[in-house]
Design an enzyme around this catalytic site. Structure first.
Site, PDB file in Angstrom:
ATOM      1  N   LYS A  83       0.961  -1.475   0.073  1.00  0.00           N
ATOM      2  CA  LYS A  83      -0.283  -0.047  -0.052  1.00  0.00           C
ATOM      3  C   LYS A  83       0.948   1.037   0.060  1.00  0.00           C
ATOM      4  O   LYS A  83       1.854   1.360   0.680  1.00  0.00           O
ATOM      5  CB  LYS A  83      -1.227   0.488   1.269  1.00  0.00           C
ATOM      6  CG  LYS A  83      -2.179   0.792   1.188  1.00  0.00           C
ATOM      7  CD  LYS A  83      -3.269   0.310   2.298  1.00  0.00           C
ATOM      8  CE  LYS A  83      -4.687   0.848   2.629  1.00  0.00           C
ATOM      9  NZ  LYS A  83      -4.742   1.257   3.725  1.00  0.00           N
TER      10      LYS A  83
HETATM   11  C1  E4P Z   1      -8.422   1.543   3.523  1.00  0.00           C
HETATM   12  O1  E4P Z   1      -7.638   1.275   3.061  1.00  0.00           O
HETATM   13  C2  E4P Z   1      -7.552   2.366   4.586  1.00  0.00           C
HETATM   14  O2  E4P Z   1      -7.586   3.022   5.051  1.00  0.00           O
HETATM   15  C3  E4P Z   1      -9.104   3.036   6.003  1.00  0.00           C
HETATM   16  O3  E4P Z   1     -10.433   2.470   4.468  1.00  0.00           O
HETATM   17  C4  E4P Z   1      -9.146   4.523   5.588  1.00  0.00           C
HETATM   18  O4  E4P Z   1     -10.653   4.501   6.692  1.00  0.00           O
HETATM   19  P1  E4P Z   1     -10.920   5.765   8.176  1.00  0.00           P
HETATM   20  O5  E4P Z   1     -11.614   6.898   7.023  1.00  0.00           O
HETATM   21  O6  E4P Z   1     -11.992   5.405   8.324  1.00  0.00           O
HETATM   22  O7  E4P Z   1      -9.667   5.602   8.455  1.00  0.00           O
END
Ligand code: E4P
Length: 215
Positions: A83
């Site tokens: 990521k």
């Molecule tokens: C996933 O890939 C993201 O990092 C995550 O869904 C972010 O979610 P949030 O906006 O609730 O922190």
């Protein structure tokens, strides 16, 4: 639309994986920090539970450093997806990793232009953040629709992971909008299972069953 679990909590991952509904997991530095455990140890444990893409995020802000971190992370398991935050250095890293055959998930996507660039850099996945856009008065689902339309028109194979999901309605809206995957937090996944009329229905069936004459 496929479903991933958006958490680094292995108890939650085990519980939801046993339901047979998820085929991947996404983590981020904030989710890892919540667990108070070593990053690689947690990610290794997740790979032993779910047989599918497991996103692990790099923290270096230079392409070279991102690539170095990625090379270490992919040693953990074949299902690790790197990521990478959306930025110029991130795009450079995604392009380099793609050439090495390493899968990437370009995250923190807030515009269709960002998604297009990430896809062109070779990203396996892009992660547009629905909830965080809604939080600032924008429309997260519209972004999913735009990206899905662009990817369809141009035959782009990069998969859209709808992220920052806050409620069951977000999950179904993302499916309608054309996301390939939604990564859903544990609490939201639990809410997707339950419905008051289902609970009421089960109670009624069981109560009526008690009145059935038994031999
Ligand atoms: C996933 O890939 C993201 O990092 C995550 O869904 C972010 O979610 P949030 O906006 O609730 O922190």
């Amino acid at each position: 639309m496929k479903l991933f679990l958006d958490t680094a909590n292995v108890s939650y991952i085990r519980e939801i994986n046993d339901l047979g509904v998820i085929c991947g997991v996404t983590t981020n530095p904030s989710l890892i920090a919540k667990e108070g455990r070593d990053f690689k140890e947690v990610v290794t444990e997740i790979t032993s539970i779910v047989d599918g893409p497991i996103s692990a995020e790099v923290i270096d802000m230079k392409a070279e450093g991102m690539v170095a971190e990625a090379k270490e992370l992919v040693k953990i398991h074949k299902n690790i997806v790197i990521k990478i935050p959306m930025c110029a250095e991130g795009l450079k890293a995604a392009a380099a990793l793609t050439k090495m055959g390493i899968k990437t998930n370009v995250t923190l996507i807030f515009s269709a232009a960002q998604a297009l660039l990430a896809a062109r850099a070779g990203a396996t996945f892009v992660s547009p953040f629905v909830g965080r856009l809604d939080d600032v008065g924008a429309h997260g689902i519209e972004l999913i629709e735009e990206i899905a339309t662009i990817f369809n028109i141009h035959g782009i194979e990069t998969e859209i992971i709808a992220a920052s999901i806050r409620k069951p309605e977000d999950v179904t809206a993302c499916a309608m909008a054309g996301a390939h995957i939604a990564t859903v937090p544990y609490e939201t996944m639990k809410k997707c299972i339950d419905h008051p009329l289902t609970t009421q229905g089960i109670e009624r069936f069981l109560k009526d069953w008690e009145t059935v004459p038994k031999k």
